[in-house]
Motif scaffolding. Structure first.
Motif, PDB file in Angstrom:
ATOM      1  N   VAL A  25     -23.413  -3.635  16.774  1.00 37.91           N
ATOM      2  CA  VAL A  25     -22.463  -2.134  16.976  1.00 37.91           C
ATOM      3  C   VAL A  25     -22.719  -1.729  18.533  1.00 37.91           C
ATOM      4  N   GLY A 106     -22.737   3.348  12.842  1.00 40.71           N
ATOM      5  CA  GLY A 106     -22.273   1.888  12.756  1.00 40.71           C
ATOM      6  C   GLY A 106     -23.154   0.926  12.245  1.00 40.71           C
ATOM      7  N   THR A 107     -24.344   1.141  12.818  1.00 38.08           N
ATOM      8  CA  THR A 107     -25.543   0.034  12.215  1.00 38.08           C
ATOM      9  C   THR A 107     -25.909   0.403  10.855  1.00 38.08           C
TER      10      THR A 107
END
Length: 515
Positions: A25, A106-107
């Motif tokens: 990410v 995102g992670t």
């Protein structure tokens, strides 16, 4: 103990997935790794701790909690949302800490996706494994045997288990000084009366000491240093071959990969041992296999203390012109006695990358290259006869207890992943979609002469009649192929359609897998 080990492994894998997701990410952001690693390091640390804590509490890492795809989805998604929520709340509370919502979401999103994919593959693998057997007891009875069990089972062992009446005192003293009296007695028992005046005992890792052995030829050479520390092992074995009489004996030892793993896991406490072993696996097993990291591997290890599987150790000896006579575990190493029967086989550019081209018998008896992903340890092709003699064929025509197959290879075979490159053969036109299996020369020679002559009139196929008829042994496999060819001669298209339908049904609903 098994449950604790499973939890330690899943804990480590979970952190690795999260770390990979975080790096993926932040690498997409304009500032990249340099800009976001320092500023979001605290975020990742907090998320990692909460990730593991919530996973343990919610049962994501407990064996038996995730039993199907629904439970996998529920456990993974709920656990990850809880970890994300608590992390976001903490970050919001500590207002002086600025963080990117894209990185946070995102992670977790990428990590969740990877966990679901890997978890689904694991469930598919376990289901395929268990459903091949009538009951769990049958599964336990037929599961993969340990290395110790396989070595003990080998027919060649037990030939020389009594100390010969006359022992060369020079030989016995040399062995005792190097490895102690108990191990020396075990080696003497293993070698038996083959030890004579023309025996040389060494403890060396250099070709120089082999080349400078006094005299022309020997009946027996014993090297007490493990082959893991020999830098140019193939050249070393070739030189040993040149120093032996024909049918002379060579004994060496190796710490196998299974022995090494057991030693490292025993050396450190739980959890830490698997973390250490994972790093050892990457450095010792992954780095030397990749061309662009091979230099780093040699810099870190000086090319010493290499990791060899049992299959690779036996295969390297066989390539060097030796026939394996017997194996035995003595102290912490596997000792192998081999007989010189021929000159070494040149490597001629053979490499052991992920994609392999296997020599197979094609139409008109021509040799064709069949492309597959590598599922066996390096040098395994040199011990096919040895495996056949030791463990014979199991139901379905495959080798029983085939220790040459890697763990990754066994998993990829179950989901047919290893056979995807065979589509190259389909495009090249030397194979068709349905047809008799492309055979190695060894397997081909096991068939009766009439079928040998008949099957080379046709192109081999990606999906053989085996998956439609499910024969149990070699005789039934030959009957199955004859029936297919009889039908194909009368109606090629309809025959292939019928066999494809039956094969697809068995693969999807009877869980037949590539072996």
């Amino acid at each position: 103990m098994e449950v604790r080990r499973f939890r330690a492994v899943t804990l480590f894998v979970d952190i690795v997935i999260l770390a990979i997701s975080f790096l993926i990410v932040i690498s997409t952001k304009p500032s990249g790794l340099k800009g976001y690693l320092p500023s979001h390091g605290i975020f990742f640390g907090v998320l990692a701790l909460l990730w593991l804590f919530v996973s343990l509490i919610n049962g994501k890492m407990h064996r038996g909690r995730i039993i199907n795809y629904t439970s996998l989805f529920n456990r993974v998604v709920i656990s990850n949302i809880m970890a994300l929520s608590i992390t976001a709340l903490l970050m919001y509370t500590i207002r002086e800490y600025a963080y990117s919502r894209t990185v946070v979401l995102g992670t977790v999103g990428v990590a969740t996706f990877l966990e679901l994919v890997i978890g689904s593959l694991y469930i598919a693998y376990k289901k395929a494994n268990l459903q091949d057997f009538v009951s769990y007891l049958d599964y336990k009875a037929s599961k993969k045997k340990s290395e110790n069990e396989l070595v003990a089972k080998a027919d060649c062992n037990g030939k020389s288990k009594t100390i010969p009446e006359v022992i060369n005192p020079r030989v016995l003293l040399a062995i005792e000084k190097e490895i102690g009296p108990e191990a020396a007695q075990a080696i003497i028992k293993m070698a038996g009366a083959r030890i004579n005046a023309r025996t040389s005992v060494l403890s060396t890792t250099t070709i120089f000491n082999i080349s400078n052995l006094p005299g022309e030829k020997y009946d027996y050479i014993i090297n007490l240093r493990r082959i893991n520390d020999i830098i140019k092992l193939n050249d070393f074995l070739d030189e040993v071959n040149s120093k032996l009489e024909n049918e002379g004996n060579f004994m060496c030892c190796v710490e196998t990969k299974d022995q090494r793993k057991a030693r490292l896991l025993k050396k450190f406490p739980p959890v830490i041992n698997y973390i250490f072993y994972s790093f050892d696996f990457i450095i010792k097993r992954v780095l030397p296999k990749l061309k662009f990291t091979r230099g780093l591997y040699k810099l870190l290890t000086r090319d010493l203390n290499k990791v060899y599987s049992r299959a690779e150790a036996l295969g390297r000896l066989s390539r060097a012109g030796f026939m394996i006579n017997q194996e035995s575990f003595i102290d912490d190493y596997l000792f192998i006695e081999a007989i010189r029967i021929a000159k070494p086989i040149p490597m001629n550019g053979i490499n052991y990358g992920p994609l392999i081209a296997l020599p197979r018998i094609g139409k008109n008896g021509d040799q064709i290259k069949v492309y597959k992903l590598r599922t066996m340890h390096p040098y395994s092709e040199f011990i096919q006869d040895y495996v056949y003699k030791q463990y014979s064929l199991q139901e379905g025509g495959k080798f029983q207890d085939d220790f040459r197959i890697t763990s990754w290879g066994a998993a990829s075979r179950k989901i047919w992943f290893d056979e995807l490159p065979m589509l190259i053969n389909l495009v090249k036109g030397n194979m068709k979609f349905i047809g008799v299996r492309p055979l190695s020369r060894h397997y081909f020679d096991l068939y009766n002469k009439d079928l040998q002559q008949r099957r080379i009139k046709y192109k081999p196929g990606l999906i053989p009649p085996f998956y439609a008829d499910l024969p149990a042994d070699l005789d039934e496999i030959q009957e199955s192929e004859n029936r297919y060819l009889d039908s194909y001669d009368k109606s090629p298209l309809l025959t292939d359609l019928r066999y494809f339908r039956k094969s697809l049904w068995n693969i999807l609903f009877r869980h037949v897998r590539s072996g």
